[in-house]
Design a protein around this motif. Sequence first.
Motif, PDB file in Angstrom:
ATOM      1  N   GLY A   1       1.768   5.942  -7.851  1.00  0.00           N
ATOM      2  CA  GLY A   1       2.390   7.256  -7.854  1.00  0.00           C
ATOM      3  C   GLY A   1       2.467   7.869  -6.478  1.00  0.00           C
ATOM      4  N   ALA A   2       1.447   7.624  -5.651  1.00  0.00           N
ATOM      5  CA  ALA A   2       1.444   8.172  -4.290  1.00  0.00           C
ATOM      6  C   ALA A   2       2.584   7.590  -3.465  1.00  0.00           C
ATOM      7  N   LEU A   3       2.900   6.317  -3.662  1.00  0.00           N
ATOM      8  CA  LEU A   3       4.016   5.712  -2.924  1.00  0.00           C
ATOM      9  C   LEU A   3       5.344   6.375  -3.295  1.00  0.00           C
TER      10      LEU A   3
ATOM     11  N   ALA B   1      10.049  -2.736   7.997  1.00  0.00           N
ATOM     12  CA  ALA B   1       8.601  -2.935   7.914  1.00  0.00           C
ATOM     13  C   ALA B   1       7.864  -1.682   8.379  1.00  0.00           C
ATOM     14  N   LEU B   2       8.392  -1.057   9.419  1.00  0.00           N
ATOM     15  CA  LEU B   2       7.782   0.159   9.948  1.00  0.00           C
ATOM     16  C   LEU B   2       7.918   1.308   8.944  1.00  0.00           C
ATOM     17  N   ALA B   3       9.059   1.399   8.285  1.00  0.00           N
ATOM     18  CA  ALA B   3       9.256   2.438   7.275  1.00  0.00           C
ATOM     19  C   ALA B   3       8.259   2.280   6.135  1.00  0.00           C
TER      20      ALA B   3
ATOM     21  N   LEU C   1       5.121   4.832   5.077  1.00  0.00           N
ATOM     22  CA  LEU C   1       4.975   5.261   3.694  1.00  0.00           C
ATOM     23  C   LEU C   1       3.558   5.005   3.186  1.00  0.00           C
ATOM     24  N   VAL C   2       3.039   3.810   3.440  1.00  0.00           N
ATOM     25  CA  VAL C   2       1.691   3.456   2.983  1.00  0.00           C
ATOM     26  C   VAL C   2       0.648   4.373   3.610  1.00  0.00           C
ATOM     27  N   GLU C   3       0.768   4.646   4.903  1.00  0.00           N
ATOM     28  CA  GLU C   3      -0.208   5.510   5.568  1.00  0.00           C
ATOM     29  C   GLU C   3      -0.192   6.918   4.983  1.00  0.00           C
ATOM     30  N   ASN C   4       0.990   7.410   4.645  1.00  0.00           N
ATOM     31  CA  ASN C   4       1.092   8.732   4.023  1.00  0.00           C
ATOM     32  C   ASN C   4       0.519   8.724   2.609  1.00  0.00           C
ATOM     33  N   ALA C   5       0.745   7.644   1.877  1.00  0.00           N
ATOM     34  CA  ALA C   5       0.194   7.539   0.526  1.00  0.00           C
ATOM     35  C   ALA C   5      -1.335   7.492   0.568  1.00  0.00           C
ATOM     36  N   LYS C   6      -1.881   6.754   1.520  1.00  0.00           N
ATOM     37  CA  LYS C   6      -3.340   6.712   1.676  1.00  0.00           C
ATOM     38  C   LYS C   6      -3.899   8.116   1.891  1.00  0.00           C
ATOM     39  N   ASP C   7      -3.226   8.870   2.717  1.00  0.00           N
ATOM     40  CA  ASP C   7      -3.726  10.192   3.087  1.00  0.00           C
ATOM     41  C   ASP C   7      -3.833  11.115   1.881  1.00  0.00           C
ATOM     42  N   ILE C   8      -2.798  11.155   1.030  1.00  0.00           N
ATOM     43  CA  ILE C   8      -2.864  12.084  -0.095  1.00  0.00           C
ATOM     44  C   ILE C   8      -3.853  11.594  -1.151  1.00  0.00           C
ATOM     45  N   LEU C   9      -4.052  10.272  -1.271  1.00  0.00           N
ATOM     46  CA  LEU C   9      -5.024   9.774  -2.240  1.00  0.00           C
ATOM     47  C   LEU C   9      -6.443  10.192  -1.865  1.00  0.00           C
TER      48      LEU C   9
ATOM     49  N   ALA D   1      -4.413  -5.177  -0.220  1.00  0.00           N
ATOM     50  CA  ALA D   1      -3.823  -6.115  -1.180  1.00  0.00           C
ATOM     51  C   ALA D   1      -2.325  -5.871  -1.322  1.00  0.00           C
ATOM     52  N   PHE D   2      -1.932  -4.600  -1.385  1.00  0.00           N
ATOM     53  CA  PHE D   2      -0.510  -4.276  -1.499  1.00  0.00           C
ATOM     54  C   PHE D   2       0.259  -4.781  -0.284  1.00  0.00           C
ATOM     55  N   ASP D   3      -0.317  -4.612   0.902  1.00  0.00           N
ATOM     56  CA  ASP D   3       0.346  -5.045   2.126  1.00  0.00           C
ATOM     57  C   ASP D   3       0.620  -6.550   2.094  1.00  0.00           C
ATOM     58  N   ASP D   4      -0.335  -7.324   1.584  1.00  0.00           N
ATOM     59  CA  ASP D   4      -0.134  -8.770   1.487  1.00  0.00           C
ATOM     60  C   ASP D   4       1.033  -9.106   0.562  1.00  0.00           C
ATOM     61  N   ALA D   5       1.204  -8.307  -0.474  1.00  0.00           N
ATOM     62  CA  ALA D   5       2.276  -8.567  -1.425  1.00  0.00           C
ATOM     63  C   ALA D   5       3.620  -8.024  -0.948  1.00  0.00           C
ATOM     64  N   ALA D   6       3.609  -6.965  -0.129  1.00  0.00           N
ATOM     65  CA  ALA D   6       4.848  -6.256   0.203  1.00  0.00           C
ATOM     66  C   ALA D   6       5.469  -6.659   1.526  1.00  0.00           C
ATOM     67  N   GLN D   7       4.653  -7.000   2.523  1.00  0.00           N
ATOM     68  CA  GLN D   7       5.168  -7.271   3.865  1.00  0.00           C
ATOM     69  C   GLN D   7       5.314  -8.779   4.114  1.00  0.00           C
TER      70      GLN D   7
END
Length: 356
Positions: free
Chosen positions: A174-176, A263-265, A269-277, A294-300
Amino acid sequence: MEYRITAELSLPAGSAELDGLQQQGAAALLAEWLDRVATVEGPDGVEITPYDHELDTHPSGAVIELLVDAPALSFAENGAEALLYEILERTELLADWKVGKCEVTVSDAELAEALESHDGSETAPASGVVGVPPEEIAAQHRRLLGLAPQLRAFDADSFGPSTDVDDARLLAAGALIDRAVALTDELFMDVTTLEDDAHSLDEDDTSWTADDSDELFVLHDLPVRYRHHYDVMFAKKFLLSSAAVYARLTRPGWARPTSTAEALALYVLVENAKDILVSLAGLDAGDVNTMFSAFDDAAQAHHDHEWLYLEDLDAIDPDDSAADPLGFLARNAHSWFDPYPDSVDTAPHPYLIDEG
């Protein structure tokens, strides 16, 4: 995170009530300053950004509703109060007015539901976030869980095994989605700010960059070293690349980023999602980092974007290919939009092709 704040402004004690004409004059003065406000630094040094406002004057003062962006509820309230006091101080005719109630508005039904969900059970949200009350954390959990189904490109297992915090992986999903919407809006504002700043100073927007504008959102989160490359055209390109990546998150069958810019976008996004969580949803920072690793391994597919954030690049010889294997130091940031050589889709969107 956006918050709706209601603030009450009152006349000094013993003052005569405002007549109709005086109410209109006070409304005009307040509206003028509220329309001019951009980013504001609150008492704790945390920035808040007012997006919109509604204003209603009455014989004893005024009621203002503000829509602001802030990292947490307490920062939103404190920052909004500081903003209003600053406006009053700068408006000579209103300098003696006082700021009364200034708080995030929550309906009785929302508050009752939040308190009911926070019952001390194992599935109740954490309450150890400084400055964020349990009912606010509960509200954030409900909101993020409601957004989670829109992340159709990944399942819960993409965030690793389940943690001790129930539904944590769904909160991450949901944060993403939440941050994808926010970052898209903020990039639109960045483009407008660059164009308006250049126009107001009669500058060529091809030479005006993020180095020249102080109040930017996403562009100031990108690698600082290349900030002088982030002109209006770069901002438009990055908006398009980001939108393409974020749209793919809502469709089944993930297509990994096809360029450094994409990849940068996704990284931003991930860094912002981490912050609100961590700051709003009360999750443990270690758990959040583990999930997104784990998500990064699957997404990037590539991780060249991480190289852009290294701080010790000044010692690297840009002509030394071994020290700079990706050749970033010799490249303009506009080259980040070029498709990866191994990308299935190597044809850039026409808008991403430089003129000439």
